[in-house]
Structures are given as C-alpha cells and as structure tokens.
Scaffold this motif. Structure first.
Motif, PDB file in Angstrom:
ATOM      1  N   UNK A   1       0.853  -1.194   0.000  1.00 55.11           N
ATOM      2  CA  UNK A   1       0.000   0.000   0.000  1.00 55.11           C
ATOM      3  C   UNK A   1       0.887   1.241   0.000  1.00 55.11           C
ATOM      4  N   UNK A   2       0.615   2.168  -0.905  1.00 53.67           N
ATOM      5  CA  UNK A   2       1.401   3.384  -1.007  1.00 53.67           C
ATOM      6  C   UNK A   2       0.845   4.443  -0.070  1.00 53.67           C
ATOM      7  N   UNK A   3       1.723   4.993   0.785  1.00 48.90           N
ATOM      8  CA  UNK A   3       1.269   6.030   1.720  1.00 48.90           C
ATOM      9  C   UNK A   3       0.897   7.279   0.948  1.00 48.90           C
ATOM     10  N   UNK A   4      -0.219   7.891   1.307  1.00 50.51           N
ATOM     11  CA  UNK A   4      -0.712   9.074   0.612  1.00 50.51           C
ATOM     12  C   UNK A   4      -0.440  10.305   1.449  1.00 50.51           C
ATOM     13  N   UNK A   5       0.217  11.306   0.871  1.00 44.17           N
ATOM     14  CA  UNK A   5       0.500  12.565   1.563  1.00 44.17           C
ATOM     15  C   UNK A   5      -0.310  13.683   0.946  1.00 44.17           C
ATOM     16  N   UNK A   6      -0.475  14.756   1.727  1.00 45.37           N
ATOM     17  CA  UNK A   6      -1.323  15.857   1.280  1.00 45.37           C
ATOM     18  C   UNK A   6      -0.553  16.972   0.583  1.00 45.37           C
ATOM     19  N   UNK A   7       0.734  17.128   0.919  1.00 49.63           N
ATOM     20  CA  UNK A   7       1.493  18.253   0.379  1.00 49.63           C
ATOM     21  C   UNK A   7       1.973  17.958  -1.032  1.00 49.63           C
ATOM     22  N   UNK A   8       1.859  18.966  -1.897  1.00 52.25           N
ATOM     23  CA  UNK A   8       2.245  18.800  -3.282  1.00 52.25           C
ATOM     24  C   UNK A   8       3.745  18.973  -3.456  1.00 52.25           C
ATOM     25  N   UNK A   9       4.264  18.492  -4.584  1.00 52.81           N
ATOM     26  CA  UNK A   9       5.678  18.669  -4.910  1.00 52.81           C
ATOM     27  C   UNK A   9       6.029  20.142  -5.009  1.00 52.81           C
ATOM     28  N   UNK A  10       5.084  20.947  -5.485  1.00 51.64           N
ATOM     29  CA  UNK A  10       5.330  22.385  -5.597  1.00 51.64           C
ATOM     30  C   UNK A  10       5.506  23.030  -4.222  1.00 51.64           C
ATOM     31  N   UNK A  11       4.704  22.594  -3.256  1.00 50.12           N
ATOM     32  CA  UNK A  11       4.833  23.127  -1.898  1.00 50.12           C
ATOM     33  C   UNK A  11       6.180  22.763  -1.300  1.00 50.12           C
ATOM     34  N   UNK A  12       6.578  21.512  -1.472  1.00 52.46           N
ATOM     35  CA  UNK A  12       7.865  21.070  -0.929  1.00 52.46           C
ATOM     36  C   UNK A  12       9.018  21.799  -1.608  1.00 52.46           C
ATOM     37  N   UNK A  13       8.913  22.023  -2.898  1.00 50.97           N
ATOM     38  CA  UNK A  13       9.958  22.755  -3.610  1.00 50.97           C
ATOM     39  C   UNK A  13      10.039  24.189  -3.123  1.00 50.97           C
ATOM     40  N   UNK A  14       8.889  24.787  -2.822  1.00 52.81           N
ATOM     41  CA  UNK A  14       8.873  26.155  -2.305  1.00 52.81           C
ATOM     42  C   UNK A  14       9.552  26.228  -0.936  1.00 52.81           C
ATOM     43  N   UNK A  15       9.336  25.221  -0.097  1.00 52.10           N
ATOM     44  CA  UNK A  15       9.989  25.172   1.220  1.00 52.10           C
ATOM     45  C   UNK A  15      11.499  25.060   1.050  1.00 52.10           C
ATOM     46  N   UNK A  16      11.931  24.182   0.132  1.00 48.30           N
ATOM     47  CA  UNK A  16      13.364  24.041  -0.117  1.00 48.30           C
ATOM     48  C   UNK A  16      13.968  25.368  -0.571  1.00 48.30           C
ATOM     49  N   UNK A  17      13.264  26.066  -1.438  1.00 53.09           N
ATOM     50  CA  UNK A  17      13.752  27.356  -1.926  1.00 53.09           C
ATOM     51  C   UNK A  17      13.837  28.372  -0.795  1.00 53.09           C
ATOM     52  N   UNK A  18      12.802  28.397   0.054  1.00 52.31           N
ATOM     53  CA  UNK A  18      12.775  29.347   1.161  1.00 52.31           C
ATOM     54  C   UNK A  18      13.926  29.130   2.134  1.00 52.31           C
ATOM     55  N   UNK A  19      14.288  27.868   2.359  1.00 52.07           N
ATOM     56  CA  UNK A  19      15.297  27.544   3.373  1.00 52.07           C
ATOM     57  C   UNK A  19      16.699  27.345   2.795  1.00 52.07           C
ATOM     58  N   UNK A  20      16.874  27.575   1.509  1.00 50.73           N
ATOM     59  CA  UNK A  20      18.196  27.379   0.904  1.00 50.73           C
ATOM     60  C   UNK A  20      19.237  28.291   1.529  1.00 50.73           C
ATOM     61  N   UNK A  21      18.872  29.547   1.794  1.00 51.34           N
ATOM     62  CA  UNK A  21      19.817  30.482   2.390  1.00 51.34           C
ATOM     63  C   UNK A  21      20.171  30.063   3.816  1.00 51.34           C
ATOM     64  N   UNK A  22      19.178  29.547   4.539  1.00 53.49           N
ATOM     65  CA  UNK A  22      19.443  29.059   5.900  1.00 53.49           C
ATOM     66  C   UNK A  22      20.395  27.873   5.868  1.00 53.49           C
TER      67      UNK A  22
END
Length: 419
Positions: free
Chosen positions: A1-22
């Motif tokens: 069974x594949x676990x289903x998550x709610x957050x989209x790839x776009x949201x996760x990419x936005x988080x990565x972008x936001x925290x890149x400087x950190x």
C-alpha cells in the motif's frame, strides 16, 4: 500500500527554496568543531626572553616550586583537593611537568614586550622564528607555538604586520612552519580589523606558496567595543563570517577589558561579573562555529609568602573556567603550571566516572539512569577525549570503561564530518 500525503511537490519545492539560504548559512558559519587538540593553557613570554630551551626551563622551575611547597601531594591538599582525587591526579601531574610542562607557547611582541625600537624588534622577530625552529629540531618545542604581534590599531598596525611578516618569512625560509603554529591578534575593536588580518594572512600565503587557509589566528577580546558595538550589535558574533576559516579562537583579555570598563585594579579578576558577561557573549557568539574559547589570566603570582593564597586562587579560577565551558586559559609564571594541571586533571577525573558510564550505555545500546541526546553524547565524548589529550586520562582506561577506542571516540566527539 502506497502512503498518501497531502502536500504537493510544488509546496515542498517552495519550502526548499525558502530555506536554501538558511542551509547555506548553517553549513558556512556553523560547521562545528574540527576535532583538533585544544591546549588547556597558553603561556605568554616576552619575545626578548624566549629561548629554545624555555619549555624545559619552565618545567624545571615549576618542579622546584612544587618541591618548596613540600611536593605535589601537599600542594593538592593546600588547594583543597580531596585525598581520593589527589591520589589519581598527583602521579599524572608529576609526569606532565616532566614530559610536557607547556602545551601552548606564545612569544609576545605586544604588552609583555613593549617598544624596543624598529631595529631591535626586527632582530627579535627573526631571532624568535629561528629559535622556534631550533626548539623544534631539539625536541623542546611544545605542541603549539607562535607569536602575539602588536594590534591593528593605527599607532601599532604597521609594526605588528612587519613583525608578523618577518616571523613567518623566516620560518618558511629556514625550515617551514611548525605544525602547531598559532598567531594571536590582540586588542581587536572592530570586525574590520579581523578582516584586515585575514587579508594579511592570505597575502603571506600567496607570497610563500602556502596552502590557502594555512595561516589562522586567534582574536583577543579585550575591548568592550567588540562585545557591544555602537549600533547595539555584538560584533564578536560576526567574526566567523567576516573571516571564514581564519579565526581559530577567542581569548579573553582580563585586565585590558576590565580597565576599559573602569574597574579598579584591586577588583579586576576572571570572576568579576563584567568579565563573566563578556565571556557569556563570546560563548554564544561562537557556538557551533568551530572557533575555540580561552579564558584569560590571573596576575596574582604564587611567589614568596603569597604563594599558598595565589595557588588556591589560581586552582579555583582554573576549575571555574572549565566548569563554565572555557577549556583553556593563560599562565604567566612557571609556578602556575602545577595548579593549572592539578585543577585541570581533577576536573577530568571527577567528571570521568559519570561520563564514561553514560558512554558505556551508548556503546552497549542500553538505557541507563540518563537518556542522552546525540548532542550530549558528542559533548560527553569530547570531554573524555580532551581529558586524554592533556594526560588526565589514558586511552587504555577509556576503552576499558566505555567500549570505544580512540578512533571511535573521536568519531563521536567530532561534529564536523570528515574532520
């Protein structure tokens, strides 16, 4: 069974972008400790009094002071050390004073030297470098050695840079830099002075074909302006980014700092509240950066009739600094060496049973009386490792008690990967 998550790839990419400087800041400014040995003290001697045999001379003078006190066991009793601790510590300190009485030596061209004129200082800078090489060749040199040159304030800047240049150039041309070379920049008031020192270090490396980053330096925190700037900022916290990889340590200057605050001479001390405040700021400023901390000195020397009281004071201040997270301090007289090592070894021996027991729990993957986080495990391993480096503990007893050999213990203690 594949676990289903709610957050989209776009949201996760936005988080990565936001925290890149950190992520970049944490990697660049807070790499952690590199695992290199930190000495328990620095001995300062005026440049015109330095000889290749100085380490052995100081060791002999320290042992003579101990003999006049009735022996190390009597001195341990004078400073209030419990008999059980003394029984473990005294033989080790006796060996230390014979084998390695000075861990870190700074040849002083600043306050302890003064103004001898340019010709004399030129000659002394060249002579000091040659004597360091002579000490290395004869086996007299301590593990770490270098110079404190004059500050980068306007009146002494050119002289300080010239002395540093002559010292480094002579070392390179007559045998090479010692592995444990240490340079000290005193009376720092601004970040710009540290940036300028980094420029000088880089220029010297290029001139002599040295690897980039080979010349690192300590910063002496001796002015209030470095602790609290005119804009309300703490300039000392900007040093790691101002000179990445160049600043090896922060050393507190007890008496210059206290005098700058208007504290009267009789009340200037390592344990003055004003000194504690400055050191607390230093401690927070360099946490995680890999920059080491050193406390300052006491000018109450154990000589003559005042020796017993001075030894008790020195031992108390050494232990106090260690307990507050300052693993290093300054010593100004041979008779301070016995209490430096007695107090330091007692600190490690007293803390060792609990530290080794908790590390044994980690090794055996069991839950003891304390559930330690990984950061605390690193701190425990670092504590035990520093105890071994200075001679308070042995590799054999550490492996028997913890289950970790020296290599494994270093892996636990080092925050920085690959250090």
């Amino acid at each position: 069974m594949t676990a289903r998550t709610a957050l989209s790839a776009a949201t996760l990419a936005a988080i990565e972008h936001r925290l890149a400087a950190t992520d970049e800041l944490l990697a660049r400014a807070y790499p952690g400790d590199d695992g290199r040995r930190q000495p328990v003290h620095t001995v300062y001697v005026p440049a015109d009094r330095f000889t290749p045999e100085l380490t052995t001379v100081w060791g002999r003078a320290a042992r003579e002071a101990v003999a006049q006190a009735g022996g190390l066991a009597d001195l341990a009793a004078w400073i209030g050390m419990p008999e059980r601790t003394a029984a473990a510590v005294v033989p080790r300190v006796h060996d230390k004073l014979e084998r390695e009485p000075i861990e870190d030596l700074r040849i002083d061209f600043e306050d302890g030297y003064g103004d001898h004129g340019d010709d004399a200082e030129d000659a002394d800078a060249i002579r000091a470098a040659r004597r360091v090489l002579a000490a290395e060749g004869a086996g007299f040199a301590p593990p770490m050695v270098g110079i404190r040159f004059k500050s980068f304030e306007a009146a002494t800047r050119a002289r300080g840079i010239r002395t540093l240049d002559l010292f480094i150039t002579t070392l390179v041309e007559h045998g090479g830099l010692p592995a444990g070379l240490v340079l000290t920049l005193p009376k720092v008031s601004t970040v710009s002075q540290v940036e300028a020192m980094a420029e000088v270090a880089g220029a010297l490396e290029r001139a002599h074909g040295l690897p980039e980053g080979r010349l690192r330096f300590e910063v002496q925190v001796e002015t209030p302006q470095l602790v609290l700037g005119a804009d309300g900022d703490a300039p000392v916290a900007r040093l790691a980014l101002a000179a990445p990889g160049r600043v090896s340590g922060l050393h507190f200057g007890t008496y210059d700092y206290s005098a700058a605050l208007g504290i009267a001479g009789p009340y200037q001390s390592l344990d003055h509240p004003a000194a504690d405040h400055a050191k607390a700021v230093m401690q927070v400023a360099v946490a995680g950066t890999g920059i080491r901390l050193s406390d300052g000195s006491t000018n109450v020397l154990p000589v003559g009739d005042r020796a017993p009281a001075a030894w008790r004071l020195h031992a108390r201040l050494v232990r106090r600094s260690l307990e507050r997270g300052f693993p290093q301090g300054w010593d100004l007289h041979p008779a301070q060496l016995p209490t430096r090592f007695l107090a330091t070894y007692a600190y490690f021996r007293d803390g060792y049973p609990e530290a080794s027991g908790r590390l044994r729990d980690v090794h055996d993957r069991r839950t003891g009386g304390v559930l330690d986080e990984p950061a605390t495990v690193r701190a425990l391993a670092g504590f035990v490792r520093r105890g071994a480096q200075c001679g308070a503990l042995t590799a054999a007893e550490i492996e028997a008690d913890t289950g970790f050999d020296e290599h494994a213990l270093a892996g636990l203690a080092r925050v920085r990967e690959g250090a």
